[in-house]
Design a protein around this motif. Structure first.
Motif, PDB file in Angstrom:
ATOM      1  N   PRO A 128      98.135  86.437   3.905  1.00 52.52           N
ATOM      2  CA  PRO A 128      99.799  86.459   4.338  1.00 52.52           C
ATOM      3  C   PRO A 128     100.275  85.194   4.778  1.00 52.52           C
ATOM      4  O   PRO A 128      99.710  84.508   4.967  1.00 52.52           O
ATOM      5  CB  PRO A 128      99.619  87.344   5.595  1.00 52.52           C
ATOM      6  CG  PRO A 128      98.228  87.335   6.090  1.00 52.52           C
ATOM      7  CD  PRO A 128      97.085  87.028   4.918  1.00 52.52           C
ATOM      8  N   GLU A 129     101.620  84.999   4.142  1.00 49.68           N
ATOM      9  CA  GLU A 129     102.258  83.834   4.462  1.00 49.68           C
ATOM     10  C   GLU A 129     103.670  83.999   4.858  1.00 49.68           C
ATOM     11  O   GLU A 129     104.276  85.156   4.639  1.00 49.68           O
ATOM     12  CB  GLU A 129     102.447  83.263   2.936  1.00 49.68           C
ATOM     13  CG  GLU A 129     101.200  82.854   2.285  1.00 49.68           C
ATOM     14  CD  GLU A 129     101.371  82.396   0.949  1.00 49.68           C
ATOM     15  OE1 GLU A 129     101.289  80.906   0.683  1.00 49.68           O
ATOM     16  OE2 GLU A 129     101.443  82.958   0.053  1.00 49.68           O
ATOM     17  N   THR A 130     103.952  83.070   5.589  1.00 53.05           N
ATOM     18  CA  THR A 130     105.658  83.093   6.439  1.00 53.05           C
ATOM     19  C   THR A 130     106.214  82.006   5.436  1.00 53.05           C
ATOM     20  O   THR A 130     105.976  81.175   4.855  1.00 53.05           O
ATOM     21  CB  THR A 130     105.569  82.983   7.894  1.00 53.05           C
ATOM     22  OG1 THR A 130     104.879  81.739   8.059  1.00 53.05           O
ATOM     23  CG2 THR A 130     104.421  83.962   8.534  1.00 53.05           C
ATOM     24  N   GLU A 131     107.646  81.853   6.008  1.00 57.50           N
ATOM     25  CA  GLU A 131     108.501  80.931   5.388  1.00 57.50           C
ATOM     26  C   GLU A 131     107.827  79.421   5.358  1.00 57.50           C
ATOM     27  O   GLU A 131     108.160  78.663   4.765  1.00 57.50           O
ATOM     28  CB  GLU A 131     109.762  81.021   5.942  1.00 57.50           C
ATOM     29  CG  GLU A 131     110.866  80.034   5.377  1.00 57.50           C
ATOM     30  CD  GLU A 131     112.181  80.520   6.001  1.00 57.50           C
ATOM     31  OE1 GLU A 131     113.114  79.483   5.420  1.00 57.50           O
ATOM     32  OE2 GLU A 131     112.343  81.139   6.859  1.00 57.50           O
ATOM     33  N   HIS A 132     107.237  79.151   6.792  1.00 59.59           N
ATOM     34  CA  HIS A 132     106.829  77.827   7.015  1.00 59.59           C
ATOM     35  C   HIS A 132     105.552  77.389   6.341  1.00 59.59           C
ATOM     36  O   HIS A 132     104.891  76.420   6.508  1.00 59.59           O
ATOM     37  CB  HIS A 132     106.761  77.578   8.693  1.00 59.59           C
ATOM     38  CG  HIS A 132     105.715  78.378   9.157  1.00 59.59           C
ATOM     39  ND1 HIS A 132     105.807  79.394   9.929  1.00 59.59           N
ATOM     40  CD2 HIS A 132     104.481  78.283   9.318  1.00 59.59           C
ATOM     41  CE1 HIS A 132     105.026  80.069  10.732  1.00 59.59           C
ATOM     42  NE2 HIS A 132     103.958  79.155  10.048  1.00 59.59           N
ATOM     43  N   ASP A 133     104.933  78.465   5.507  1.00 60.21           N
ATOM     44  CA  ASP A 133     103.531  78.247   5.168  1.00 60.21           C
ATOM     45  C   ASP A 133     103.737  77.508   3.686  1.00 60.21           C
ATOM     46  O   ASP A 133     104.418  77.516   3.094  1.00 60.21           O
ATOM     47  CB  ASP A 133     102.688  79.429   4.961  1.00 60.21           C
ATOM     48  CG  ASP A 133     102.213  80.087   6.232  1.00 60.21           C
ATOM     49  OD1 ASP A 133     101.904  79.497   7.026  1.00 60.21           O
ATOM     50  OD2 ASP A 133     102.378  81.343   6.220  1.00 60.21           O
ATOM     51  N   PHE A 134     102.746  76.377   3.432  1.00 59.37           N
ATOM     52  CA  PHE A 134     102.641  75.776   2.347  1.00 59.37           C
ATOM     53  C   PHE A 134     101.387  76.181   1.681  1.00 59.37           C
ATOM     54  O   PHE A 134     100.505  76.535   2.250  1.00 59.37           O
ATOM     55  CB  PHE A 134     102.798  74.492   2.356  1.00 59.37           C
ATOM     56  CG  PHE A 134     101.595  73.673   2.984  1.00 59.37           C
ATOM     57  CD1 PHE A 134     100.631  73.379   2.484  1.00 59.37           C
ATOM     58  CD2 PHE A 134     101.756  73.232   4.391  1.00 59.37           C
ATOM     59  CE1 PHE A 134      99.315  72.742   2.916  1.00 59.37           C
ATOM     60  CE2 PHE A 134     100.539  72.778   5.287  1.00 59.37           C
ATOM     61  CZ  PHE A 134      99.594  72.230   4.410  1.00 59.37           C
ATOM     62  N   SER A 135     101.392  76.171   0.179  1.00 60.98           N
ATOM     63  CA  SER A 135     100.304  76.624  -0.573  1.00 60.98           C
ATOM     64  C   SER A 135      99.675  75.237  -1.217  1.00 60.98           C
ATOM     65  O   SER A 135     100.221  74.173  -0.987  1.00 60.98           O
ATOM     66  CB  SER A 135     100.800  77.535  -1.725  1.00 60.98           C
ATOM     67  OG  SER A 135     101.571  76.523  -2.462  1.00 60.98           O
ATOM     68  N   VAL A 136      98.604  75.210  -1.557  1.00 59.37           N
ATOM     69  CA  VAL A 136      97.676  74.125  -1.991  1.00 59.37           C
ATOM     70  C   VAL A 136      97.881  74.147  -3.606  1.00 59.37           C
ATOM     71  O   VAL A 136      97.934  75.057  -4.092  1.00 59.37           O
ATOM     72  CB  VAL A 136      96.681  73.873  -1.645  1.00 59.37           C
ATOM     73  CG1 VAL A 136      96.226  74.027  -0.163  1.00 59.37           C
ATOM     74  CG2 VAL A 136      95.465  75.208  -2.033  1.00 59.37           C
ATOM     75  N   ASP A 137      97.759  73.153  -4.322  1.00 62.88           N
ATOM     76  CA  ASP A 137      97.899  72.886  -5.419  1.00 62.88           C
ATOM     77  C   ASP A 137      96.253  72.693  -6.311  1.00 62.88           C
ATOM     78  O   ASP A 137      96.007  73.029  -7.298  1.00 62.88           O
ATOM     79  CB  ASP A 137      98.421  71.497  -5.946  1.00 62.88           C
ATOM     80  CG  ASP A 137      99.778  71.373  -5.515  1.00 62.88           C
ATOM     81  OD1 ASP A 137     100.887  72.282  -5.825  1.00 62.88           O
ATOM     82  OD2 ASP A 137     100.116  70.670  -4.803  1.00 62.88           O
ATOM     83  N   LEU A 138      95.450  72.082  -5.289  1.00 64.53           N
ATOM     84  CA  LEU A 138      93.919  72.180  -5.934  1.00 64.53           C
ATOM     85  C   LEU A 138      92.997  72.678  -4.511  1.00 64.53           C
ATOM     86  O   LEU A 138      93.250  72.156  -3.534  1.00 64.53           O
ATOM     87  CB  LEU A 138      93.547  70.711  -6.095  1.00 64.53           C
ATOM     88  CG  LEU A 138      94.230  70.033  -7.261  1.00 64.53           C
ATOM     89  CD1 LEU A 138      93.753  68.598  -7.532  1.00 64.53           C
ATOM     90  CD2 LEU A 138      93.374  70.669  -8.612  1.00 64.53           C
ATOM     91  N   ILE A 139      91.864  73.158  -5.014  1.00 58.93           N
ATOM     92  CA  ILE A 139      91.069  73.752  -3.939  1.00 58.93           C
ATOM     93  C   ILE A 139      89.834  72.963  -4.571  1.00 58.93           C
ATOM     94  O   ILE A 139      89.254  72.854  -5.563  1.00 58.93           O
ATOM     95  CB  ILE A 139      90.565  74.845  -3.875  1.00 58.93           C
ATOM     96  CG1 ILE A 139      91.823  75.682  -3.690  1.00 58.93           C
ATOM     97  CG2 ILE A 139      89.489  75.526  -2.953  1.00 58.93           C
ATOM     98  CD1 ILE A 139      91.645  77.300  -3.657  1.00 58.93           C
ATOM     99  N   VAL A 140      88.916  71.986  -3.737  1.00 55.62           N
ATOM    100  CA  VAL A 140      87.730  71.247  -4.200  1.00 55.62           C
ATOM    101  C   VAL A 140      86.830  71.677  -3.204  1.00 55.62           C
ATOM    102  O   VAL A 140      86.779  71.578  -1.953  1.00 55.62           O
ATOM    103  CB  VAL A 140      88.017  69.873  -3.997  1.00 55.62           C
ATOM    104  CG1 VAL A 140      86.844  69.059  -4.360  1.00 55.62           C
ATOM    105  CG2 VAL A 140      89.249  69.114  -4.723  1.00 55.62           C
ATOM    106  N   THR A 141      85.821  72.219  -3.857  1.00 52.85           N
ATOM    107  CA  THR A 141      84.511  72.626  -3.192  1.00 52.85           C
ATOM    108  C   THR A 141      83.266  71.600  -3.556  1.00 52.85           C
ATOM    109  O   THR A 141      83.421  70.866  -4.605  1.00 52.85           O
ATOM    110  CB  THR A 141      84.269  74.030  -3.310  1.00 52.85           C
ATOM    111  OG1 THR A 141      83.341  74.258  -4.621  1.00 52.85           O
ATOM    112  CG2 THR A 141      85.248  75.097  -3.080  1.00 52.85           C
TER     113      THR A 141
END
Length: 245
Positions: A187-200
């Protein structure tokens, strides 16, 4: 607590318990940004990417989980901005210049090292950021993420967006253990940002969906939160109508 907050907390709880049960983190990691085993491998994998090689400025959280990446940034000659813990300063970022270090990179990149030698800067003393490294508890492959719930990563990024230092050209990276990559919706709200890359330690995941706030979402902040963070208090007072000052 809102329904979204409760849903986020349920995801955190499951991931923290899973990491501890599988021995992927040291004891006592519940409730924190996980300092997972294999974080050195994420730094090496990230350093192989063109987006890292092109970057000259990196902003990172002060968590132990990101220490190998902060160290690698300094070793690779990148200007490093490291958030002051809890943004507890009118100048809420440490500036670490690899050309001016008086400690080894691995020492300077630690919280104690940065506190000892780094200059504190505000957004008016910073360059545009090429790569943001954000600590996360859980991420999914679309790029949605959850931190530990304090909201500092969201505020740091929002502050930099508002200042024009994080833009569409900036790449936001979540270095995590493979077990922190979940298949369910986050779940996300207006102030959340997503990521462009996930590195494991095992893979690099390119996230296609991008969500960034336009800046600080004041409506989501309590008066207590604003006053507890000096730079937010200053900004809030500057935005008051002149007849209320």
């Amino acid at each position: 607590m809102s329904d979204i907050d409760q849903a986020k907390e349920a995801v955190r709880d499951r991931v923290w318990r899973l990491l501890e049960r599988e021995g992927a983190v040291p004891e006592g990691s519940y409730g924190k940004i996980p300092g997972f085993y294999g974080n050195e491998a994420t730094a090496e994998r990230l350093a192989e990417l063109d987006v890292w090689k092109r970057a000259s400025t990196v902003k990172a959280n002060p968590d132990w989980a990101q220490l190998p990446i902060r160290t690698r940034a300094l070793q690779d000659g990148k200007l490093l901005y490291m958030a002051v813990p809890r943004m507890a300063s009118l100048k809420p970022f440490y500036l670490l210049d690899p050309a001016l270090l008086s400690l080894l990179p691995e020492e300077a990149a630690e919280k104690k090292g940065a506190e000892q030698i780094a200059r504190r800067v505000g957004v008016d003393g910073m360059r545009p950021v090429d790569v943001v490294i954000c600590g996360s508890v859980a991420v999914n492959r679309s790029g949605a993420r959850i931190g530990k719930g304090a909201g500092y990563s969201d505020l740091e990024v929002a502050l930099l967006i508002e200042a024009g230092l994080v833009t569409e050209e900036t790449t936001i990276v979540a270095p995590v253990h493979q077990l922190q990559v979940i298949d369910e919706e986050i779940p996300e709200t207006e102030h959340d940002f997503s990521v462009d890359l996930i590195v494991t330690p095992n893979e690099v995941i390119q996230c296609e969906r991008r969500q960034h706030p336009n800046g600080i979402v004041w409506e989501d902040l309590t008066a207590e939160k604003v006053e507890a963070i000096p730079v937010l208090g200053k900004l809030a007072r500057a935005q008051l109508p002149r007849n209320l000052i």
